[in-house]
Motif scaffolding. Structure first.
Motif, PDB file in Angstrom:
ATOM      1  N   LEU A 165       3.533  15.036  -3.125  1.00 14.04           N
ATOM      2  CA  LEU A 165       3.301  14.760  -1.704  1.00 14.04           C
ATOM      3  C   LEU A 165       1.812  14.717  -1.376  1.00 14.04           C
ATOM      4  O   LEU A 165       1.354  13.870  -0.601  1.00 14.04           O
ATOM      5  N   ILE A 166       1.045  15.609  -1.981  1.00 13.20           N
ATOM      6  CA  ILE A 166      -0.405  15.586  -1.755  1.00 13.20           C
ATOM      7  C   ILE A 166      -1.015  14.313  -2.335  1.00 13.20           C
ATOM      8  O   ILE A 166      -1.878  13.682  -1.715  1.00 13.20           O
ATOM      9  N   SER A 167      -0.561  13.908  -3.511  1.00 11.72           N
ATOM     10  CA  SER A 167      -1.060  12.677  -4.127  1.00 11.72           C
ATOM     11  C   SER A 167      -0.726  11.464  -3.255  1.00 11.72           C
ATOM     12  O   SER A 167      -1.553  10.571  -3.066  1.00 11.72           O
ATOM     13  N   PHE A 168       0.488  11.427  -2.720  1.00 12.10           N
ATOM     14  CA  PHE A 168       0.885  10.345  -1.820  1.00 12.10           C
ATOM     15  C   PHE A 168      -0.017  10.325  -0.589  1.00 12.10           C
ATOM     16  O   PHE A 168      -0.535   9.280  -0.196  1.00 12.10           O
ATOM     17  N   ALA A 169      -0.220  11.501   0.005  1.00 12.85           N
ATOM     18  CA  ALA A 169      -1.035  11.584   1.213  1.00 12.85           C
ATOM     19  C   ALA A 169      -2.498  11.233   0.946  1.00 12.85           C
ATOM     20  O   ALA A 169      -3.176  10.676   1.812  1.00 12.85           O
ATOM     21  N   ALA A 170      -2.993  11.523  -0.238  1.00 18.29           N
ATOM     22  CA  ALA A 170      -4.379  11.217  -0.570  1.00 18.29           C
ATOM     23  C   ALA A 170      -4.573   9.743  -0.923  1.00 18.29           C
ATOM     24  O   ALA A 170      -5.643   9.171  -0.694  1.00 18.29           O
ATOM     25  N   THR A 171      -3.552   9.108  -1.474  1.00 19.93           N
ATOM     26  CA  THR A 171      -3.657   7.718  -1.906  1.00 19.93           C
ATOM     27  C   THR A 171      -3.387   6.733  -0.771  1.00 19.93           C
ATOM     28  O   THR A 171      -3.968   5.652  -0.739  1.00 19.93           O
ATOM     29  N   LEU A 172      -2.519   7.089   0.144  1.00 22.58           N
ATOM     30  CA  LEU A 172      -2.088   6.170   1.195  1.00 22.58           C
ATOM     31  C   LEU A 172      -3.219   5.658   2.091  1.00 22.58           C
ATOM     32  O   LEU A 172      -3.279   4.452   2.339  1.00 22.58           O
ATOM     33  N   PRO A 173      -4.128   6.479   2.590  1.00 20.75           N
ATOM     34  CA  PRO A 173      -5.146   5.949   3.509  1.00 20.75           C
ATOM     35  C   PRO A 173      -6.009   4.842   2.919  1.00 20.75           C
ATOM     36  O   PRO A 173      -6.274   3.835   3.589  1.00 20.75           O
ATOM     37  N   SER A 174      -6.443   4.981   1.676  1.00 20.38           N
ATOM     38  CA  SER A 174      -7.278   3.933   1.081  1.00 20.38           C
ATOM     39  C   SER A 174      -6.496   2.631   0.929  1.00 20.38           C
ATOM     40  O   SER A 174      -7.045   1.543   1.126  1.00 20.38           O
ATOM     41  N   GLY A 175      -5.215   2.726   0.590  1.00 23.17           N
ATOM     42  CA  GLY A 175      -4.389   1.517   0.496  1.00 23.17           C
ATOM     43  C   GLY A 175      -4.180   0.858   1.844  1.00 23.17           C
ATOM     44  O   GLY A 175      -4.209  -0.372   1.963  1.00 23.17           O
ATOM     45  N   LEU A 176      -3.969   1.674   2.883  1.00 18.57           N
ATOM     46  CA  LEU A 176      -3.796   1.112   4.222  1.00 18.57           C
ATOM     47  C   LEU A 176      -5.080   0.458   4.722  1.00 18.57           C
ATOM     48  O   LEU A 176      -5.042  -0.589   5.387  1.00 18.57           O
ATOM     49  N   ILE A 177      -6.223   1.058   4.406  1.00 14.76           N
ATOM     50  CA  ILE A 177      -7.505   0.452   4.781  1.00 14.76           C
ATOM     51  C   ILE A 177      -7.673  -0.881   4.071  1.00 14.76           C
ATOM     52  O   ILE A 177      -8.094  -1.871   4.669  1.00 14.76           O
ATOM     53  N   ARG A 178      -7.341  -0.917   2.799  1.00 12.32           N
ATOM     54  CA  ARG A 178      -7.441  -2.169   2.024  1.00 12.32           C
ATOM     55  C   ARG A 178      -6.521  -3.245   2.601  1.00 12.32           C
ATOM     56  O   ARG A 178      -6.899  -4.404   2.717  1.00 12.32           O
ATOM     57  N   ALA A 179      -5.304  -2.859   2.989  1.00 16.80           N
ATOM     58  CA  ALA A 179      -4.363  -3.817   3.582  1.00 16.80           C
ATOM     59  C   ALA A 179      -4.873  -4.299   4.937  1.00 16.80           C
ATOM     60  O   ALA A 179      -4.755  -5.483   5.264  1.00 16.80           O
TER      61      ALA A 179
ATOM     62  N   ALA B  27       0.834  -1.209   0.000  1.00 21.67           N
ATOM     63  CA  ALA B  27       0.000   0.000   0.000  1.00 21.67           C
ATOM     64  C   ALA B  27       0.864   1.251   0.000  1.00 21.67           C
ATOM     65  O   ALA B  27       0.603   2.207  -0.743  1.00 21.67           O
ATOM     66  N   THR B  28       1.901   1.243   0.817  1.00 22.10           N
ATOM     67  CA  THR B  28       2.798   2.396   0.883  1.00 22.10           C
ATOM     68  C   THR B  28       3.564   2.555  -0.434  1.00 22.10           C
ATOM     69  O   THR B  28       3.731   3.674  -0.933  1.00 22.10           O
ATOM     70  N   GLY B  29       4.026   1.457  -1.005  1.00 19.81           N
ATOM     71  CA  GLY B  29       4.732   1.508  -2.284  1.00 19.81           C
ATOM     72  C   GLY B  29       3.849   2.015  -3.411  1.00 19.81           C
ATOM     73  O   GLY B  29       4.285   2.821  -4.239  1.00 19.81           O
ATOM     74  N   ALA B  30       2.598   1.549  -3.445  1.00 17.14           N
ATOM     75  CA  ALA B  30       1.675   2.010  -4.483  1.00 17.14           C
ATOM     76  C   ALA B  30       1.386   3.504  -4.333  1.00 17.14           C
ATOM     77  O   ALA B  30       1.325   4.237  -5.328  1.00 17.14           O
ATOM     78  N   ALA B  31       1.227   3.955  -3.098  1.00 14.45           N
ATOM     79  CA  ALA B  31       0.988   5.386  -2.862  1.00 14.45           C
ATOM     80  C   ALA B  31       2.223   6.207  -3.246  1.00 14.45           C
ATOM     81  O   ALA B  31       2.101   7.302  -3.812  1.00 14.45           O
ATOM     82  N   ALA B  32       3.410   5.674  -2.950  1.00 14.37           N
ATOM     83  CA  ALA B  32       4.642   6.383  -3.311  1.00 14.37           C
ATOM     84  C   ALA B  32       4.787   6.474  -4.831  1.00 14.37           C
ATOM     85  O   ALA B  32       5.177   7.527  -5.363  1.00 14.37           O
ATOM     86  N   LEU B  33       4.472   5.390  -5.537  1.00 19.17           N
ATOM     87  CA  LEU B  33       4.528   5.430  -7.002  1.00 19.17           C
ATOM     88  C   LEU B  33       3.516   6.418  -7.566  1.00 19.17           C
ATOM     89  O   LEU B  33       3.807   7.136  -8.530  1.00 19.17           O
ATOM     90  N   GLN B  34       2.334   6.462  -6.967  1.00 19.22           N
ATOM     91  CA  GLN B  34       1.321   7.416  -7.415  1.00 19.22           C
ATOM     92  C   GLN B  34       1.809   8.846  -7.205  1.00 19.22           C
ATOM     93  O   GLN B  34       1.676   9.695  -8.079  1.00 19.22           O
ATOM     94  N   GLY B  35       2.394   9.113  -6.050  1.00 15.40           N
ATOM     95  CA  GLY B  35       2.926  10.442  -5.769  1.00 15.40           C
ATOM     96  C   GLY B  35       4.063  10.809  -6.702  1.00 15.40           C
ATOM     97  O   GLY B  35       4.155  11.943  -7.186  1.00 15.40           O
TER      98      GLY B  35
END
Length: 189
Positions: free
Chosen positions: A168-182, A7-15
């Motif tokens: 950074l905003i994209s990372f911060a916006a994407t991370l919570p949904s990935g963490l919830i999914r995990a 989840a963190t890696g996917a959010a980092a790639l998105q950011g």
């Protein structure tokens, strides 16, 4: 299973993708297109390498593989559009026809009328679309305001600075949904 690291890696790639996309705005049109296309190819390759290096059984986790793999009863057969309506399936050798198990059930599912959609689901879907559109509009307005401020203050590379901010905003916006999914995946196992 979808992990917290994934989840963190996917959010980092998105950011990172968002940052590269925005930072390319200061380049000439040809270089901007080349940079953006190269970023898409590079991140797609990273995703493909990850899928190749770390395969998981997506059929049991509800991933896309459950819809693309053929059941054992249909192995070696070539399904055509008529096979789903209950007509016999042509064998792979082409010598004859054989009845595939489950084809009649599938045809019955396709012929049945769809279930009515509740008002709550329609309202939730509409709210989801409205939130997505509002988020896109607000993000674009924020991006324009920040770029104007950076340019007005004489920043040497305003698009690069804006790319870092938006990434950074994209990372911060994407991370919570990935963490919830995990977290949900961990709870189910």
């Amino acid at each position: 299973m979808y992990s917290y690291a994934q989840a963190t890696g996917a959010a980092a790639l998105q950011g990172l993708m968002t940052g590269v996309w925005v930072a390319a705005g200061e380049l000439t049109p040809a270089r901007r297109r080349l940079t953006r296309a190269g970023a898409i190819v590079a991140f797609s390759a990273l995703g493909s390498i990850k899928d190749w290096a770390f395969p998981d059984d997506k059929a049991t986790t509800g991933g896309a593989a459950c819809c693309t793999t053929k059941p054992a009863a249909l192995a070696g057969t070539a399904l055509s559009g008529t096979a789903l309506s209950g007509v016999a399936v042509q064998g792979s050798s082409g010598a004859g026809t054989e009845r595939a198990e489950g084809v009649d059930d599938l045809a019955d599912d396709l012929d049945s009328s769809p279930e009515p959609v509740s008002k709550a689901r329609l309202i939730a879907g509409g709210a989801g679309v409205a939130i997505a559109v509002a988020t896109m509009i607000a993000g674009r307005r924020l991006e324009k305001r920040w770029l104007a401020g950076l340019t007005r203050n004489g920043h040497t590379h305003p698009h690069r600075a804006l790319g870092v901010r938006m990434g950074l905003i994209s990372f911060a916006a994407t991370l919570p949904s990935g963490l919830i999914r995990a977290h949900e995946a961990r709870q189910q196992s």
